[in-house]
Design an enzyme around this catalytic site. Structure first.
Site, PDB file in Angstrom:
ATOM      1  N   CYS A  85       0.894  -1.564  -0.277  1.00 23.10           N
ATOM      2  CA  CYS A  85       0.210  -0.141  -0.007  1.00 23.10           C
ATOM      3  C   CYS A  85       1.294   1.526  -0.157  1.00 23.10           C
ATOM      4  O   CYS A  85       2.485   1.279   0.077  1.00 23.10           O
ATOM      5  CB  CYS A  85      -0.335   0.088   1.015  1.00 23.10           C
ATOM      6  SG  CYS A  85       0.017   0.495   2.765  1.00 23.10           S
TER       7      CYS A  85
ATOM      8  N   CYS B 146       4.276  21.598  -6.738  1.00 25.71           N
ATOM      9  CA  CYS B 146       4.346  22.337  -8.466  1.00 25.71           C
ATOM     10  C   CYS B 146       5.352  23.849  -8.764  1.00 25.71           C
ATOM     11  O   CYS B 146       5.300  24.517  -9.260  1.00 25.71           O
ATOM     12  CB  CYS B 146       3.102  21.870  -8.726  1.00 25.71           C
ATOM     13  SG  CYS B 146       2.811  20.239  -8.722  1.00 25.71           S
TER      14      CYS B 146
ATOM     15  N   CYS C   4      -1.740  -1.194   5.992  1.00 26.46           N
ATOM     16  CA  CYS C   4      -2.313  -2.469   5.515  1.00 26.46           C
ATOM     17  C   CYS C   4      -2.112  -3.670   6.175  1.00 26.46           C
ATOM     18  O   CYS C   4      -3.165  -4.955   6.062  1.00 26.46           O
ATOM     19  CB  CYS C   4      -1.964  -3.068   3.706  1.00 26.46           C
ATOM     20  SG  CYS C   4      -0.001  -3.189   4.229  1.00 26.46           S
TER      21      CYS C   4
END
Ligand SMILES: [Zn+2]
Length: 349
Positions: A170, A194, A254
């Site tokens: 995961c 960004c 997980c």
């Protein structure tokens, strides 16, 4: 499948891996996409053209001029009108394919609403720009027992991996263990944003193409064809890589199912990627934007503009955008305390 659909999807049906049976499955299937920026618009475009039966698109932001260089569904008119991305995407996608059911939701995925917004879909698609939301999606996917496709881009670099809870690693196996072969690469979009590094439309296009194709395999019932690896690419240097990420048997998420991102309280403030702005989404309430616009214009706010979905105004040196659900984005600061005080002063505590 009727004659028109058979014609519309003929080149996809001719492709061996899909065929008429796979196409029928795709047309009966659905997916939910979180985030509709560079990755999200490209993935949504590909899936709607491929004939997906139903696509839910959740996005909290609105279209700006600086988005158009890479966010393939939007145009200058959307930016001029400051349309929410979920609404603009829904409109354009309906024109591309009337056969696909597209549902745009203007909002933020938070621990409080994640199960409601993401539940009931056979795959969750990552179009986000931050790890906070990705780790929340990771928890939700583990809890729901459905696959999700992680994807991120920054600069000329992109990365994606299909995650099947219980079967594959995961996102937490990948980034919380800290000793995977790809070094910092898997954190694309984490340390840098960004805003600092810029982003190429081509990087988003490559990653979105892989993500959409992985989604098609899931929708067409071809799970055995899923890639199963972390794929990374740099469209500037031309370097592509595929590495297997082992499951961490002791993974908190997980493995031990400590889904604290999902159970935790929503973060009241988030500094957004790509801008000098803070988002406040702690006040989930309905606002009458027209009435608010008149009230703001009467005080010190200037340049008050609103459409059906949001209101923007300038409160020098800041710019405030308020959505109908009470959420607000304050541009011009990175300080949550400043944003909170502006919100309290003009919208009430
Ligand atoms: Zn894990």
């Amino acid at each position: 499948m009727n004659a028109e659909d058979r014609e519309k999807y003929s080149r996809q049906i001719l492709f061996d891996g899909i065929g008429e049976d796979g196409q029928e499955r795709i047309m009966a299937a659905s997916a939910v996409l979180v985030g509709c920026g560079a990755l999200g618009t490209a993935v949504a475009g590909l899936l709607v053209r491929a004939g997906i039966g139903r696509l839910r698109i959740i996005d909290r932001d609105f279209v700006e001029l600086s988005n158009l260089q890479r966010q393939a569904l939007f145009d200058e008119k959307d930016a001029r009108e400051a349309l929410p991305k979920a609404i603009a995407a829904e409109r354009h996608l309906r024109e591309i394919n009337t056969g696909a059911g597209v549902e745009g939701i203007v909002g933020d995925v938070t621990p409080k609403n994640a199960m409601e917004l993401l539940g009931g879909f056979p795959v969750i698609l990552d179009g986000t720009d931050n790890f906070e939301t990705r780790l929340l999606i990771n928890d939700a996917a583990i809890s729901l027992g459905v696959p999700w496709i992680y994807a991120a881009v920054i600069g000329s670099y992109g990365v994606t991996m299909t995650i099947r809870p219980g079967e594959t690693a995961c996102l937490a196996c990948l980034i919380e263990s800290g000793d995977h072969a790809n070094g910092n690469g898997a954190h694309a979009g984490n340390e840098a944003t960004c805003d600092m590094m810029g982003v190429l439309g081509g990087a988003a296009g490559v990653v979105a193409a892989i993500e959409a194709t992985e989604a098609l395999k899931i929708l067409a019932g071809k799970l055995e064809k899923l890639n199963g690896k972390l794929v990374s690419c740099d469209v500037w240097s031309g370097k592509f890589q595929s590495i297997r990420v082992p499951r961490n048997p002791d993974c908190r998420r997980c493995g031990r199912r400590e889904l604290t991102y999902l159970s935790g309280d929503a973060q009241p403030h988030i500094t957004m990627c790509g801008r000098d702005s803070v988002q406040i989404h702690e006040r989930n309430r309905r606002l009458d934007l027209k009435e608010l616009g008149q009230r703001l214009a009467a005080v010190s706010a200037s340049d008050v503009r609103n459409n059906d979905f949001l209101l923007r105004c300038t409160i020098a040196p800041y710019e405030m955008t308020v959505f109908a659900d009470g959420r607000a984005i304050i541009k011009g600061t990175k300080d949550p305390a400043v944003a909170r005080s502006i919100y309290a002063r003009y919208l009430g505590a």
